[in-house]
Design an enzyme around this catalytic site. Sequence first.
Site, PDB file in Angstrom:
ATOM      1  N   GLY A  57       2.829  -2.022  -1.710  1.00 56.09           N
ATOM      2  CA  GLY A  57       2.716  -0.802  -0.913  1.00 56.09           C
ATOM      3  C   GLY A  57       1.758  -1.009   0.245  1.00 56.09           C
ATOM      4  N   GLY A  82      -5.574  -1.401   0.775  1.00 56.87           N
ATOM      5  CA  GLY A  82      -6.846  -1.382   0.050  1.00 56.87           C
ATOM      6  C   GLY A  82      -7.304  -0.004  -0.361  1.00 56.87           C
ATOM      7  N   GLU A 129      -4.496  -8.771  -3.224  1.00 53.71           N
ATOM      8  CA  GLU A 129      -3.224  -8.523  -2.527  1.00 53.71           C
ATOM      9  C   GLU A 129      -3.045  -9.495  -1.362  1.00 53.71           C
ATOM     10  OE1 GLU A 129      -2.480  -3.766  -3.304  1.00 53.71           O
ATOM     11  OE2 GLU A 129      -3.622  -4.361  -1.548  1.00 53.71           O
TER      12      GLU A 129
HETATM   13  O1  LIG Z   1      -5.423  -1.338  -2.915  1.00 51.53           O
HETATM   14  C1  LIG Z   1      -4.339  -0.768  -2.958  1.00 51.53           C
HETATM   15  C2  LIG Z   1      -3.160  -1.133  -2.213  1.00 51.53           C
HETATM   16  O2  LIG Z   1      -3.393  -1.728  -0.976  1.00 51.53           O
HETATM   17  C3  LIG Z   1      -2.017  -0.145  -2.189  1.00 51.53           C
HETATM   18  O3  LIG Z   1      -0.870  -0.905  -2.001  1.00 51.53           O
HETATM   19  C4  LIG Z   1      -2.098   0.912  -1.114  1.00 51.53           C
HETATM   20  O4  LIG Z   1      -3.326   1.608  -1.248  1.00 51.53           O
HETATM   21  C5  LIG Z   1      -0.926   1.889  -1.178  1.00 51.53           C
HETATM   22  O5  LIG Z   1      -0.949   2.566  -2.386  1.00 51.53           O
HETATM   23  P1  LIG Z   1       0.094   3.723  -2.720  1.00 51.53           P
HETATM   24  O6  LIG Z   1       1.408   3.091  -2.910  1.00 51.53           O
HETATM   25  O7  LIG Z   1      -0.461   4.338  -3.989  1.00 51.53           O
HETATM   26  O8  LIG Z   1       0.033   4.696  -1.580  1.00 51.53           O
END
Ligand SMILES: O=C[C@H](O)[C@H](O)[C@H](O)COP(=O)(O)O
Length: 241
Positions: free
Chosen positions: A84, A97, A105
């Site tokens: 994501g 992040g 990641e």
């Molecule tokens: O550290 C987390 C990641 O980079 C996630 O991929 C990013 O924050 C997106 O997260 P979500 O899919 O919950 O919006």
Amino acid sequence: MDMDQLKRQAAARALEEVRDGMQLGLGTGSTAKHFVELLGERVAAGLKVIGVPTSEATRLDAVRCGVPLTTLDEIDHLDITIDGADEIDPELNLIKGGGGALLREKIVAAASDRMIVIADDTKWVPTLGQFPLPIEVIPFGLGATRRAIEKAFAECGVSGQMAVRKAKGGDRDGHVFVTDGGHWILDAKLGRIEDPARLAKALSVIPGVVEHGLFIGLANSAVLAGAEGIRVIERRKPKGD
Ligand SMILES: O=C[C@H](O)[C@H](O)[C@H](O)COP(=O)(O)O
């Protein structure tokens, strides 16, 4: 359709790219979690893949969903990472992040032949920066690291408040958020980052900065799910540019 359904749709579309025998990077966050769950269903139906998780949370999800795991010490490359993002710009530069997993990641994305970003279309922005930029730092000498970061911001024409991230919920609620690598995160509210590649380079050379959430030239495609359906956007420049 609610946001969670859109995230799952994006994850399902990315799953179409997965083939038998692939080695996969497994992202972190609510969207990547849908991917891991859907992948688990395919594995249960006979698909042979192996994954490298980008966080302890994803590792636990993958185990729960029956996705076989390995590490980057045991294999030498990944075919695709599916992850994501918090923001995606038209060059497919990213801010990541928000969940604190940026370091693993980025290591996993850099070890992958391809990175597919999956998101609901609210993550698509003309210019990065509205989402606070996560910067993973070593707690030692934090004052000096903050001053060096502020200098880098000024040189790159950006400015904004920085705050040490606090944990929300769980045992550490209200205490400093600690990453899987044992570091802290500064969230920088910059508003607008005109030259993310320049800022990424400037942050990377600061000794107390372990990693930052600007992913430049790593994503090959973005799968965006919105009310009008799914859009797949391919990166125009070759990877690494
Ligand atoms: O550290 C987390 C990641 O980079 C996630 O991929 C990013 O924050 C997106 O997260 P979500 O899919 O919950 O919006």
